[in-house]
Scaffold this motif. Structure first.
Motif, PDB file in Angstrom:
ATOM      1  N   GLU A   1      37.600  40.220  46.308  1.00 51.88           N
ATOM      2  CA  GLU A   1      39.093  40.427  46.530  1.00 51.88           C
ATOM      3  C   GLU A   1      39.609  41.710  45.734  1.00 51.88           C
ATOM      4  O   GLU A   1      40.345  42.613  46.270  1.00 51.88           O
ATOM      5  N   SER A   2      39.014  41.782  44.699  1.00 51.02           N
ATOM      6  CA  SER A   2      39.452  43.136  43.702  1.00 51.02           C
ATOM      7  C   SER A   2      38.805  44.424  44.489  1.00 51.02           C
ATOM      8  O   SER A   2      39.561  45.512  44.464  1.00 51.02           O
TER       9      SER A   2
ATOM     10  N   ALA B   1      40.928  45.278  47.489  1.00 46.82           N
ATOM     11  CA  ALA B   1      42.358  45.808  47.255  1.00 46.82           C
ATOM     12  C   ALA B   1      42.132  47.240  46.927  1.00 46.82           C
ATOM     13  O   ALA B   1      42.921  48.175  47.174  1.00 46.82           O
TER      14      ALA B   1
ATOM     15  N   GLN C   1      41.671  49.996  49.341  1.00 47.53           N
ATOM     16  CA  GLN C   1      42.925  50.849  49.951  1.00 47.53           C
ATOM     17  C   GLN C   1      43.386  51.853  49.069  1.00 47.53           C
ATOM     18  O   GLN C   1      44.017  52.636  50.008  1.00 47.53           O
TER      19      GLN C   1
END
Ligand code: URA
Ligand code: SF4
Length: 221
Positions: free
Chosen positions: A20-21, A24, A27
């Motif tokens: 998830e890190s 994110a 992007q």
């Protein structure tokens, strides 16, 4: 900033390799110029610990809009081939060598896929290596030359080494990962899709065979 655009993704990859890190942070990547025209970075889909990692080239038009890999026509062929190879999609982590869509515009609107350059592939590789570190797959399947050359070197030829069980070169891997994944290279699903000759069925069958081979290299799949 021109320097940031040529320096590659490494400086944007967080220390924390949780998926998830990573997702994110991708992007915000300006590691090459491809972020400028694409809608978003398309990160991998799947769970850490997935035994089989599938690596494509780059997102296409649909993937760029959806923000997910393999949701367009090539993705549909891939899904069918996985089913025919007896591979449940839930045991796969699906991603691409390059995270932003590269295209030219035709007639001012239709977006036509362009092959990423070697520089862009190398610029984006830190994301792929971080995904490998996060997922720790048993088997990595390179779908087509772009993925294969990202992980196995610019001189790698899918036509010569297709279906062989290979290892990631230390020079690419950096730090060793345990267990060391097996790497298998095959064609890209869009090459099978584009093959409208009377060899199409054969091309599809060989693709499924390669996926079956990858499956047999993973325990318990
Ligand atoms: N082709 C790819 O290589 N990757 C995708 O995600 C979609 C099409
Ligand atoms: Fe960064 Fe890769 Fe996108 Fe280039 S293609 S900006 S390196 S995420």
């Amino acid at each position: 900033m021109a320097t940031a655009q040529t320096a590659g993704a490494a400086r944007y990859v967080p220390q924390d390799h949780g998926l998830e890190s990573l997702r994110a942070a991708a992007q915000g990547c300006h590691g090459c110029a491809l972020f400028e025209d694409a809608t978003q970075a398309v990160f991998g889909r799947g769970a850490a610990g997935a035994p089989i990692m599938l690596v494509g080239e780059q997102p296409g038009d649909r993937e760029d809009r959806a923000g997910e890999p393999f949701v367009g026509p090539a993705g549909r062929l891939l899904a069918r081939a996985l089913a025919d190879a007896g591979i449940d999609p839930s045991v796969t982590y699906q991603t691409n060598a390059v995270k932003h869509f590269k295209f030219t515009r035709k007639d001012g609107k239709r977006r036509i896929h362009q092959k990423p350059s070697r520089t862009e592939v190398v610029a984006c590789r830190p994301w792929l290596l971080a995904e490998i570190d996060a997922v720790r797959p048993q088997v990595i399947v390179c779908l087509g030359a772009t993925a294969a050359q990202s992980l196995l070197g610019a001189d790698f030829r899918v036509s010569t080494h297709r279906g062989e069980e290979l290892r990631l070169p230390r020079a690419v891997l950096g730090a060793p990962v345990t267990p060391e994944p097996v790497v298998v290279a095959t064609v890209h699903p869009s090459a099978v899709l584009r093959d409208r000759s009377d060899r199409h069925d054969e091309a599809y069958k060989s693709f499924v065979e390669d996926l079956r081979g990858a499956r047999s290299a993973a325990d318990g799949v």
